[in-house]
Design an enzyme around this catalytic site. Structure first.
Site, PDB file in Angstrom:
ATOM      1  N   ASP A  39      10.498  -6.375  -5.796  1.00 38.60           N
ATOM      2  CA  ASP A  39      10.372  -7.373  -4.740  1.00 38.60           C
ATOM      3  C   ASP A  39      11.722  -8.067  -4.545  1.00 38.60           C
ATOM      4  O   ASP A  39      12.429  -8.365  -5.506  1.00 38.60           O
ATOM      5  CB  ASP A  39       9.289  -8.398  -5.107  1.00 38.60           C
ATOM      6  CG  ASP A  39       8.854  -9.233  -3.904  1.00 38.60           C
ATOM      7  OD1 ASP A  39       7.724  -9.029  -3.429  1.00 38.60           O
ATOM      8  OD2 ASP A  39       9.654 -10.086  -3.449  1.00 38.60           O
ATOM      9  N   ILE A  40      12.059  -8.360  -3.315  1.00 39.74           N
ATOM     10  CA  ILE A  40      13.357  -8.966  -3.004  1.00 39.74           C
ATOM     11  C   ILE A  40      13.418 -10.427  -3.495  1.00 39.74           C
ATOM     12  O   ILE A  40      14.516 -10.952  -3.704  1.00 39.74           O
ATOM     13  CB  ILE A  40      13.623  -8.866  -1.480  1.00 39.74           C
ATOM     14  CG1 ILE A  40      15.107  -8.931  -1.181  1.00 39.74           C
ATOM     15  CG2 ILE A  40      12.844  -9.924  -0.705  1.00 39.74           C
ATOM     16  CD1 ILE A  40      15.469  -8.516   0.242  1.00 39.74           C
ATOM     17  N   ASN A  97      -2.560  -9.158  -1.256  1.00 42.84           N
ATOM     18  CA  ASN A  97      -2.902 -10.177  -0.265  1.00 42.84           C
ATOM     19  C   ASN A  97      -3.394  -9.482   1.000  1.00 42.84           C
ATOM     20  O   ASN A  97      -2.759  -8.528   1.465  1.00 42.84           O
ATOM     21  CB  ASN A  97      -1.670 -11.029   0.054  1.00 42.84           C
ATOM     22  CG  ASN A  97      -1.204 -11.833  -1.148  1.00 42.84           C
ATOM     23  OD1 ASN A  97      -2.014 -12.402  -1.865  1.00 42.84           O
ATOM     24  ND2 ASN A  97       0.105 -11.875  -1.373  1.00 42.84           N
ATOM     25  N   GLU A 105       2.016 -11.206   4.334  1.00 36.60           N
ATOM     26  CA  GLU A 105       3.145 -11.368   5.261  1.00 36.60           C
ATOM     27  C   GLU A 105       3.583 -10.037   5.873  1.00 36.60           C
ATOM     28  O   GLU A 105       4.000  -9.995   7.019  1.00 36.60           O
ATOM     29  CB  GLU A 105       4.343 -11.992   4.527  1.00 36.60           C
ATOM     30  CG  GLU A 105       4.038 -13.351   3.886  1.00 36.60           C
ATOM     31  CD  GLU A 105       4.421 -14.522   4.771  1.00 36.60           C
ATOM     32  OE1 GLU A 105       5.127 -14.298   5.753  1.00 36.60           O
ATOM     33  OE2 GLU A 105       3.999 -15.650   4.461  1.00 36.60           O
ATOM     34  N   VAL A 106       3.552  -8.982   5.065  1.00 39.34           N
ATOM     35  CA  VAL A 106       4.055  -7.684   5.540  1.00 39.34           C
ATOM     36  C   VAL A 106       2.857  -6.791   5.872  1.00 39.34           C
ATOM     37  O   VAL A 106       1.993  -6.560   5.009  1.00 39.34           O
ATOM     38  CB  VAL A 106       4.954  -7.015   4.482  1.00 39.34           C
ATOM     39  CG1 VAL A 106       5.418  -5.642   4.957  1.00 39.34           C
ATOM     40  CG2 VAL A 106       6.165  -7.903   4.158  1.00 39.34           C
ATOM     41  N   HIS A 110       0.422  -3.305   0.322  1.00 41.69           N
ATOM     42  CA  HIS A 110       1.239  -3.290  -0.891  1.00 41.69           C
ATOM     43  C   HIS A 110       0.481  -3.997  -1.994  1.00 41.69           C
ATOM     44  O   HIS A 110      -0.207  -4.981  -1.751  1.00 41.69           O
ATOM     45  CB  HIS A 110       2.606  -3.937  -0.669  1.00 41.69           C
ATOM     46  CG  HIS A 110       2.561  -5.268   0.015  1.00 41.69           C
ATOM     47  ND1 HIS A 110       2.301  -5.395   1.369  1.00 41.69           N
ATOM     48  CD2 HIS A 110       2.708  -6.521  -0.462  1.00 41.69           C
ATOM     49  CE1 HIS A 110       2.309  -6.675   1.691  1.00 41.69           C
ATOM     50  NE2 HIS A 110       2.540  -7.394   0.599  1.00 41.69           N
ATOM     51  N   HIS A 112       1.213  -6.026  -5.429  1.00 41.46           N
ATOM     52  CA  HIS A 112       2.209  -6.686  -6.269  1.00 41.46           C
ATOM     53  C   HIS A 112       1.860  -6.390  -7.727  1.00 41.46           C
ATOM     54  O   HIS A 112       0.702  -6.576  -8.130  1.00 41.46           O
ATOM     55  CB  HIS A 112       2.173  -8.208  -6.073  1.00 41.46           C
ATOM     56  CG  HIS A 112       2.519  -8.677  -4.700  1.00 41.46           C
ATOM     57  ND1 HIS A 112       3.752  -9.220  -4.380  1.00 41.46           N
ATOM     58  CD2 HIS A 112       1.792  -8.718  -3.561  1.00 41.46           C
ATOM     59  CE1 HIS A 112       3.752  -9.575  -3.103  1.00 41.46           C
ATOM     60  NE2 HIS A 112       2.567  -9.282  -2.581  1.00 41.46           N
TER      61      HIS A 112
HETATM   62  P1  5GP Z   1       2.822 -10.458   0.959  1.00 43.35           P
HETATM   63  O1  5GP Z   1       2.907 -11.939   1.154  1.00 43.35           O
HETATM   64  O2  5GP Z   1       2.790  -9.717   2.269  1.00 43.35           O
HETATM   65  O3  5GP Z   1       1.746 -10.032   0.009  1.00 43.35           O
HETATM   66  O4  5GP Z   1       4.159 -10.072   0.197  1.00 43.35           O
HETATM   67  C1  5GP Z   1       5.298  -9.567   0.825  1.00 43.35           C
HETATM   68  C2  5GP Z   1       6.364  -9.430  -0.249  1.00 43.35           C
HETATM   69  O5  5GP Z   1       7.388  -8.628   0.263  1.00 43.35           O
HETATM   70  C3  5GP Z   1       7.006 -10.765  -0.659  1.00 43.35           C
HETATM   71  O6  5GP Z   1       6.827 -10.955  -2.060  1.00 43.35           O
HETATM   72  C4  5GP Z   1       8.462 -10.600  -0.265  1.00 43.35           C
HETATM   73  O7  5GP Z   1       9.350 -11.196  -1.181  1.00 43.35           O
HETATM   74  C5  5GP Z   1       8.622  -9.086  -0.207  1.00 43.35           C
HETATM   75  N1  5GP Z   1       9.626  -8.626   0.747  1.00 43.35           N
HETATM   76  C6  5GP Z   1       9.772  -9.022   2.047  1.00 43.35           C
HETATM   77  N2  5GP Z   1      10.776  -8.352   2.623  1.00 43.35           N
HETATM   78  C7  5GP Z   1      11.277  -7.514   1.680  1.00 43.35           C
HETATM   79  C8  5GP Z   1      12.327  -6.550   1.690  1.00 43.35           C
HETATM   80  O8  5GP Z   1      13.022  -6.338   2.694  1.00 43.35           O
HETATM   81  N3  5GP Z   1      12.542  -5.867   0.531  1.00 43.35           N
HETATM   82  C9  5GP Z   1      11.794  -6.077  -0.597  1.00 43.35           C
HETATM   83  N4  5GP Z   1      12.102  -5.362  -1.667  1.00 43.35           N
HETATM   84  N5  5GP Z   1      10.786  -6.981  -0.632  1.00 43.35           N
HETATM   85  C10 5GP Z   1      10.543  -7.680   0.489  1.00 43.35           C
END
Ligand code: 5GP
Length: 124
Positions: A39-40, A97, A105-106, A110, A112
């Site tokens: 994760d970034i 999520n 968010e994405v 995915h 985690h």
């Molecule tokens: P969500 O809230 O959708 O479950 O989590 C999205 C995750 O994607 C977040 O933890 C965020 O830090 C990670 N993320 C967002 N953009 C990028 C990216 O460009 N590269 C990587 N490696 N992680 C990302």
């Protein structure tokens, strides 16, 4: 901004770009079914994202519409990544999520994978 998990798949989402190799990632594992990368913005000493190789917005979309082989391969890949980081004995946490209340968010499914330290309460 959390997404609506009912939206159609958006080929321009950030994880689709990572899967296509258009954006770099710190890859930790890849097979025919899944890609895993750091994760970034890590929220634990180990914070890896595992994404299936297919156009699925969320766990809801994936569980309803993905072929059995991809579902099995993806689940196995998550376990493989945890073993790769020697997390079975100390333990680890998986989180997906979904949609607005889940804080997704994405818009590409995915999971985690958190580990490397005691992770505290299940929810903050
Ligand atoms: P969500 O809230 O959708 O479950 O989590 C999205 C995750 O994607 C977040 O933890 C965020 O830090 C990670 N993320 C967002 N953009 C990028 C990216 O460009 N590269 C990587 N490696 N992680 C990302």
């Amino acid at each position: 901004m959390p997404i609506d998990a009912r939206l159609p798949y958006d080929e321009a989402n950030i994880f689709a770009k990572i899967l296509r190799g258009e954006i770099p990632c710190k890859k930790v594992y890849e097979d025919d079914f899944a890609l895993a990368f750091h994760d970034i913005a890590p929220k634990a000493p180990i914070h890896v994202l595992v994404v299936p190789k297919g156009p699925y917005v969320s766990w809801d979309d994936f569980s309803a519409n993905a072929p059995d082989a991809l579902i099995a391969g993806f689940i196995r890949a998550v376990g493989t990544v945890a073993r790769q980081f020697d997390l079975v004995e100390p333990g680890y946490r998986l989180l997906a999520n979904i949609g607005h209340d889940g804080g997704q968010e994405v818009p590409h499914l995915h999971v985690h994978l958190f580990g490397g330290a005691p992770l505290g309460p299940m929810l903050a």
